[in-house]
Structures are given as C-alpha cells and as structure tokens.
Scaffold this motif. Sequence first.
Motif: not given
Length: 151
Positions: A19-30, A35-37, A64-70, A116-122
């Motif tokens: 099995t293979l998965g893909a995870r994203g470190v969605v980084f708001d540089a400003q 983004l964590l879920v 696809r996963e980023l669109a679905e989850e966040g 349940a939740e998806a938010h950006f955290f410093a």
Amino acid sequence: MRLRVRLFHLWFLLRRPMTLGARGVVFDAQRRAVLLVRHTYVAGWQLPGGGVEPGEALERALERELAEEGNIALTGAPVLQSIHFNRQASRRDHVAVYLVTAFRQTSTHVPDREIAEAHFFALDALPEETTAATRRRLAEIFEGAAVSPEW
C-alpha cells in the motif's frame, strides 16, 4: 505470452501486496503555519492525506486528499520531501510526504464522517495531540532533522 505476464502480475499482487499513501505538509509561509487534520476514527492531529488508489498517480492522490480533507486546491506543484516505511499500518505500507506551498483554501472544512476538524496551526504552537510521526516530519522539513526511513 500476454496471459502469462498478467497471471504473474496477479500472483505478485496477491503474494506481495503493497500500500502507498501520500501526505501533504501544507505550509502557509506568511503565518508559518501548517494544516493539520483530526480524523473521526483515530486519535491525534495529523498531516492531511491518504491512500493512493490503483491506477492513480501519487500527486493526483495528494491533490484529491487535500481537497477532501481541507478544501485545499493546489496552485503549483508540490515538492516530494521524503518516503517512509509505515510498519504501524502493515509490513508493506509506504508514505510519500510532499511540501505544499502553492495553494488556496477554497473554504473552511465542515466536519464530516472522516475528518472531524482541519485547521492551520503555527509551527511553534502545534496542538498537544499532534502525533509523533507528524512532529517528526515537520522537524525533518523545518528544523533540519535527519529524515527517518520509518514513519
């Protein structure tokens, strides 16, 4: 000959499934935030992502996963950072981690059956319940920690 090749591939799939998965470190540089879920079925805050479907490219699965989850839409190419063996999932699971810096969030996430939740955290104010694997991936990317082959 063609039938023999197909039978060999079927045997290999049944004998050695991976099995293979893909995870994203969605980084708001400003905001220096990621983004964590929080899933409904496992504890802790994690990087968004999920499994790659048969016939699906890694980057397409990530998108696809980023669109679905966040509700994240990519506006540029994600950058592959690392690949890890995830022995907690199975003897054959691997996870690809991408850094995502070119994106837009189309709307805030509304809780559903999976997320349940998806938010950006410093980066310096992650929730206490952030998983150890998530903290390791963030340290590898943002603090120069050695990349572990293990999830």
